[in-house]
Motif scaffolding. Structure first.
Motif, PDB file in Angstrom:
ATOM      1  N   GLU A   6      -6.695  -2.108   8.204  1.00 20.64           N
ATOM      2  CA  GLU A   6      -5.857  -3.299   8.254  1.00 20.64           C
ATOM      3  C   GLU A   6      -6.550  -4.453   7.529  1.00 20.64           C
ATOM      4  O   GLU A   6      -7.781  -4.516   7.486  1.00 20.64           O
ATOM      5  CB  GLU A   6      -5.592  -3.733   9.693  1.00 20.64           C
ATOM      6  CG  GLU A   6      -4.936  -2.694  10.563  1.00 20.64           C
ATOM      7  CD  GLU A   6      -5.816  -2.266  11.709  1.00 20.64           C
ATOM      8  OE1 GLU A   6      -5.261  -1.942  12.778  1.00 20.64           O
ATOM      9  OE2 GLU A   6      -7.049  -2.259  11.551  1.00 20.64           O
ATOM     10  N   SER A   7      -5.742  -5.360   7.025  1.00 22.54           N
ATOM     11  CA  SER A   7      -6.261  -6.589   6.428  1.00 22.54           C
ATOM     12  C   SER A   7      -5.186  -7.655   6.510  1.00 22.54           C
ATOM     13  O   SER A   7      -4.011  -7.357   6.781  1.00 22.54           O
ATOM     14  CB  SER A   7      -6.685  -6.365   4.978  1.00 22.54           C
ATOM     15  OG  SER A   7      -5.581  -5.959   4.200  1.00 22.54           O
ATOM     16  N   SER A  21      -1.578  -6.066   6.125  1.00 20.69           N
ATOM     17  CA  SER A  21      -1.443  -4.816   5.384  1.00 20.69           C
ATOM     18  C   SER A  21      -2.159  -3.704   6.123  1.00 20.69           C
ATOM     19  O   SER A  21      -3.192  -3.934   6.757  1.00 20.69           O
ATOM     20  CB  SER A  21      -2.048  -4.954   3.977  1.00 20.69           C
ATOM     21  OG  SER A  21      -1.412  -5.971   3.248  1.00 20.69           O
ATOM     22  N   CYS A  22      -1.627  -2.508   6.016  1.00 17.20           N
ATOM     23  CA  CYS A  22      -2.241  -1.333   6.615  1.00 17.20           C
ATOM     24  C   CYS A  22      -2.194  -0.201   5.607  1.00 17.20           C
ATOM     25  O   CYS A  22      -1.106   0.178   5.136  1.00 17.20           O
ATOM     26  CB  CYS A  22      -1.512  -0.926   7.898  1.00 17.20           C
ATOM     27  SG  CYS A  22      -2.094   0.618   8.631  1.00 17.20           S
ATOM     28  N   VAL A  23      -3.370   0.324   5.258  1.00 18.47           N
ATOM     29  CA  VAL A  23      -3.464   1.424   4.313  1.00 18.47           C
ATOM     30  C   VAL A  23      -4.053   2.629   5.024  1.00 18.47           C
ATOM     31  O   VAL A  23      -5.201   2.583   5.481  1.00 18.47           O
ATOM     32  CB  VAL A  23      -4.341   1.048   3.108  1.00 18.47           C
ATOM     33  CG1 VAL A  23      -4.399   2.219   2.121  1.00 18.47           C
ATOM     34  CG2 VAL A  23      -3.802  -0.202   2.411  1.00 18.47           C
ATOM     35  N   PRO A  24      -3.300   3.720   5.138  1.00 14.91           N
ATOM     36  CA  PRO A  24      -3.846   4.921   5.768  1.00 14.91           C
ATOM     37  C   PRO A  24      -4.594   5.787   4.764  1.00 14.91           C
ATOM     38  O   PRO A  24      -4.377   5.673   3.544  1.00 14.91           O
ATOM     39  CB  PRO A  24      -2.591   5.640   6.267  1.00 14.91           C
ATOM     40  CG  PRO A  24      -1.527   5.225   5.312  1.00 14.91           C
ATOM     41  CD  PRO A  24      -1.869   3.841   4.853  1.00 14.91           C
ATOM     42  N   SER A  25      -5.457   6.642   5.291  1.00 10.96           N
ATOM     43  CA  SER A  25      -6.228   7.533   4.435  1.00 10.96           C
ATOM     44  C   SER A  25      -5.415   8.754   4.021  1.00 10.96           C
ATOM     45  O   SER A  25      -5.899   9.588   3.256  1.00 10.96           O
ATOM     46  CB  SER A  25      -7.513   7.972   5.147  1.00 10.96           C
ATOM     47  OG  SER A  25      -7.209   8.617   6.372  1.00 10.96           O
ATOM     48  N   ILE A  69       8.752  -5.894   8.975  1.00 14.84           N
ATOM     49  CA  ILE A  69       7.895  -4.762   8.641  1.00 14.84           C
ATOM     50  C   ILE A  69       8.490  -4.045   7.442  1.00 14.84           C
ATOM     51  O   ILE A  69       9.719  -3.921   7.314  1.00 14.84           O
ATOM     52  CB  ILE A  69       7.736  -3.799   9.843  1.00 14.84           C
ATOM     53  CG1 ILE A  69       6.681  -2.737   9.551  1.00 14.84           C
ATOM     54  CG2 ILE A  69       9.068  -3.164  10.239  1.00 14.84           C
ATOM     55  CD1 ILE A  69       6.309  -1.899  10.774  1.00 14.84           C
ATOM     56  N   SER A  70       7.624  -3.596   6.537  1.00 14.55           N
ATOM     57  CA  SER A  70       8.101  -2.891   5.353  1.00 14.55           C
ATOM     58  C   SER A  70       7.049  -1.874   4.922  1.00 14.55           C
ATOM     59  O   SER A  70       5.902  -1.931   5.360  1.00 14.55           O
ATOM     60  CB  SER A  70       8.390  -3.870   4.219  1.00 14.55           C
ATOM     61  OG  SER A  70       7.211  -4.557   3.818  1.00 14.55           O
ATOM     62  N   LEU A  80       3.281  -6.213   7.409  1.00 12.25           N
ATOM     63  CA  LEU A  80       3.945  -7.007   8.432  1.00 12.25           C
ATOM     64  C   LEU A  80       3.933  -8.448   7.949  1.00 12.25           C
ATOM     65  O   LEU A  80       2.885  -9.100   7.950  1.00 12.25           O
ATOM     66  CB  LEU A  80       3.259  -6.893   9.789  1.00 12.25           C
ATOM     67  CG  LEU A  80       3.986  -7.633  10.921  1.00 12.25           C
ATOM     68  CD1 LEU A  80       5.317  -6.951  11.236  1.00 12.25           C
ATOM     69  CD2 LEU A  80       3.117  -7.703  12.183  1.00 12.25           C
ATOM     70  N   GLN A  81       5.077  -8.913   7.490  1.00 14.36           N
ATOM     71  CA  GLN A  81       5.229 -10.309   7.076  1.00 14.36           C
ATOM     72  C   GLN A  81       5.562 -11.135   8.310  1.00 14.36           C
ATOM     73  O   GLN A  81       6.558 -10.869   8.985  1.00 14.36           O
ATOM     74  CB  GLN A  81       6.331 -10.445   6.036  1.00 14.36           C
ATOM     75  CG  GLN A  81       6.591 -11.868   5.585  1.00 14.36           C
ATOM     76  CD  GLN A  81       5.416 -12.454   4.822  1.00 14.36           C
ATOM     77  OE1 GLN A  81       4.816 -11.805   3.977  1.00 14.36           O
ATOM     78  NE2 GLN A  81       5.070 -13.702   5.144  1.00 14.36           N
ATOM     79  N   MET A  82       4.740 -12.111   8.588  1.00 16.59           N
ATOM     80  CA  MET A  82       4.913 -12.946   9.786  1.00 16.59           C
ATOM     81  C   MET A  82       5.158 -14.385   9.365  1.00 16.59           C
ATOM     82  O   MET A  82       4.292 -15.011   8.743  1.00 16.59           O
ATOM     83  CB  MET A  82       3.655 -12.852  10.667  1.00 16.59           C
ATOM     84  CG  MET A  82       3.272 -11.418  11.033  1.00 16.59           C
ATOM     85  SD  MET A  82       1.897 -11.314  12.191  1.00 16.59           S
ATOM     86  CE  MET A  82       0.573 -11.954  11.178  1.00 16.59           C
TER      87      MET A  82
END
Length: 114
Positions: A6-7, A21-25, A69-70, A80-82
């Motif tokens: 996450e970042s 942002s969330c980037v999975p492996s 969320i997108s 996740l745009q907040m």
């Protein structure tokens, strides 16, 4: 083992915006759902938003109309745009991904304060 990175957290004033942002492996197409949860001090972890592999999204009532969320398959990232953040949105936000197993990120702190 799947890692979720996450970042995007930070300190923002009330009414401000942040994008997580969330980037999975692994490819995001491998997951049934991906989502965001949050946990405030002294409270239980709660669902914020979830998106299915087909792109359907659901939100907690407390964030409807403010958070979006997108997923971007090309960038292998879930966002996740907040917007219009409130002090009660202050929490550690966790990325979540589900297959037959459940995976969690390490969390990113979001603080909404003047």
């Amino acid at each position: 083992q799947v890692q979720l990175v996450e970042s995007g957290g930070g300190l923002v004033q009330p009414g401000g915006s942040l994008r997580l942002s969330c980037v999975p492996s692994r490819s995001i197409s491998a997951f049934y759902t991906m989502g965001w949860y949050r946990q405030a001090p002294g409270k239980e972890r709660e669902l914020v938003a979830v998106i299915t592999s087909g792109g359907n999204a659901n939100y907690a009532d407390s964030v409807k109309g403010r958070f979006t969320i997108s997923r971007d398959n090309a960038k292998n990232t879930v966002y996740l745009q907040m917007n219009n953040l409130k002090p009660e949105d202050t929490a550690v936000y966790f990325c979540n991904a589900r297959t037959l197993l459940v995976y969690w990120g390490q969390g990113t702190q979001v603080t909404v304060s003047s």
